[in-house]
Design a protein around this motif. Structure first.
Motif, PDB file in Angstrom:
ATOM      1  N   MET A 195     -58.705 -16.249  -4.010  1.00  0.00           N
ATOM      2  CA  MET A 195     -58.677 -16.791  -2.783  1.00  0.00           C
ATOM      3  C   MET A 195     -59.797 -16.008  -1.709  1.00  0.00           C
ATOM      4  O   MET A 195     -60.410 -16.598  -1.147  1.00  0.00           O
ATOM      5  N   ALA A 196     -59.697 -14.791  -1.967  1.00  0.00           N
ATOM      6  CA  ALA A 196     -60.361 -13.962  -0.988  1.00  0.00           C
ATOM      7  C   ALA A 196     -61.951 -14.328  -1.107  1.00  0.00           C
ATOM      8  O   ALA A 196     -62.756 -14.465  -0.188  1.00  0.00           O
ATOM      9  N   LYS A 197     -62.523 -14.740  -2.587  1.00  0.00           N
ATOM     10  CA  LYS A 197     -63.900 -14.989  -2.872  1.00  0.00           C
ATOM     11  C   LYS A 197     -64.278 -16.575  -1.891  1.00  0.00           C
ATOM     12  O   LYS A 197     -65.329 -16.475  -1.567  1.00  0.00           O
ATOM     13  N   ALA A 198     -63.043 -17.307  -2.143  1.00  0.00           N
ATOM     14  CA  ALA A 198     -63.527 -18.509  -1.482  1.00  0.00           C
ATOM     15  C   ALA A 198     -63.724 -18.545   0.109  1.00  0.00           C
ATOM     16  O   ALA A 198     -64.567 -19.151   0.714  1.00  0.00           O
ATOM     17  N   ASP A 199     -62.979 -17.486   0.742  1.00  0.00           N
ATOM     18  CA  ASP A 199     -63.201 -17.622   2.231  1.00  0.00           C
ATOM     19  C   ASP A 199     -64.287 -16.363   2.759  1.00  0.00           C
ATOM     20  O   ASP A 199     -64.397 -16.227   3.826  1.00  0.00           O
ATOM     21  N   GLY A 200     -64.985 -15.603   1.655  1.00  0.00           N
ATOM     22  CA  GLY A 200     -66.085 -14.955   2.232  1.00  0.00           C
ATOM     23  C   GLY A 200     -65.499 -13.415   2.217  1.00  0.00           C
ATOM     24  O   GLY A 200     -66.138 -12.503   2.572  1.00  0.00           O
ATOM     25  N   SER A 201     -64.189 -13.240   2.202  1.00  0.00           N
ATOM     26  CA  SER A 201     -63.655 -11.863   2.687  1.00  0.00           C
ATOM     27  C   SER A 201     -64.029 -10.817   1.530  1.00  0.00           C
ATOM     28  O   SER A 201     -64.225  -9.759   1.822  1.00  0.00           O
ATOM     29  N   TYR A 202     -64.021 -11.244   0.338  1.00  0.00           N
ATOM     30  CA  TYR A 202     -64.329 -10.626  -0.831  1.00  0.00           C
ATOM     31  C   TYR A 202     -65.985 -10.225  -0.851  1.00  0.00           C
ATOM     32  O   TYR A 202     -66.020  -8.903  -1.053  1.00  0.00           O
ATOM     33  N   ILE A 203     -66.711 -10.855  -0.626  1.00  0.00           N
ATOM     34  CA  ILE A 203     -68.062 -10.520  -0.429  1.00  0.00           C
ATOM     35  C   ILE A 203     -68.275  -9.462   0.758  1.00  0.00           C
ATOM     36  O   ILE A 203     -69.127  -8.443   0.711  1.00  0.00           O
ATOM     37  N   LYS A 204     -67.607  -9.607   1.797  1.00  0.00           N
ATOM     38  CA  LYS A 204     -67.679  -8.631   2.981  1.00  0.00           C
ATOM     39  C   LYS A 204     -67.092  -7.380   2.488  1.00  0.00           C
ATOM     40  O   LYS A 204     -67.645  -6.222   3.027  1.00  0.00           O
ATOM     41  N   GLU A 205     -66.157  -7.243   1.778  1.00  0.00           N
ATOM     42  CA  GLU A 205     -65.582  -6.160   1.348  1.00  0.00           C
ATOM     43  C   GLU A 205     -66.361  -5.305   0.415  1.00  0.00           C
ATOM     44  O   GLU A 205     -66.552  -4.140   0.717  1.00  0.00           O
ATOM     45  N   ILE A 206     -67.130  -6.055  -0.364  1.00  0.00           N
ATOM     46  CA  ILE A 206     -67.773  -5.641  -1.387  1.00  0.00           C
ATOM     47  C   ILE A 206     -69.285  -4.958  -0.476  1.00  0.00           C
ATOM     48  O   ILE A 206     -69.522  -3.842  -0.896  1.00  0.00           O
ATOM     49  N   ALA A 207     -69.644  -5.656   0.457  1.00  0.00           N
ATOM     50  CA  ALA A 207     -70.661  -5.310   1.035  1.00  0.00           C
ATOM     51  C   ALA A 207     -70.435  -3.968   1.931  1.00  0.00           C
ATOM     52  O   ALA A 207     -71.227  -3.164   1.774  1.00  0.00           O
TER      53      ALA A 207
END
Length: 107
Positions: free
Chosen positions: A1-13
């Motif tokens: 789910m985190a990937k869908a809302d962009g939070s995963y990408i923000k955390e990785i960044a």
């Protein structure tokens, strides 16, 4: 789910911007497919660019089986151990030692 809302990408960044990443208590539990993929992504992005400290009570010889998926484990560990400085501590747990000391000894 985190990937869908962009939070995963923000955390990785956010992780990628850090000069030092500390993975504490590495290998306490086996990695599932998602955490293995995330670890691979983090290690791949940092490899040769920034610093990484890993602490673990698990012997390095057991890291392969904790990561799982032999091919990905090989890739992750190859990047981790290349140019690594390994410090292996031995002896009794410091927590256990401190618990046995009188409370006044820290003053």
């Amino acid at each position: 789910m985190a990937k869908a809302d962009g939070s995963y990408i923000k955390e990785i960044a956010k992780i990628e911007r850090q000069h030092l990443l500390i993975l504490d208590d590495f290998g306490i539990q086996p990695f599932d497919a998602k955490s293995r993929a995330a670890l691979m992504e983090i290690i791949e992005d940092r490899h040769g660019k920034t610093s990484l400290i890993i602490t673990s009570q698990l012997p390095v010889s057991k890291w392969h089986e904790v990561i799982g998926e032999k091919t990905i484990a090989d890739a992750i560990l190859d990047r981790i151990v290349h140019d690594a400085h390994r410090v292996e501590l031995r002896g009794e747990s410091m927590r256990k030692k401190r618990k046995m000391e009188p409370e006044n000894s820290y003053q």
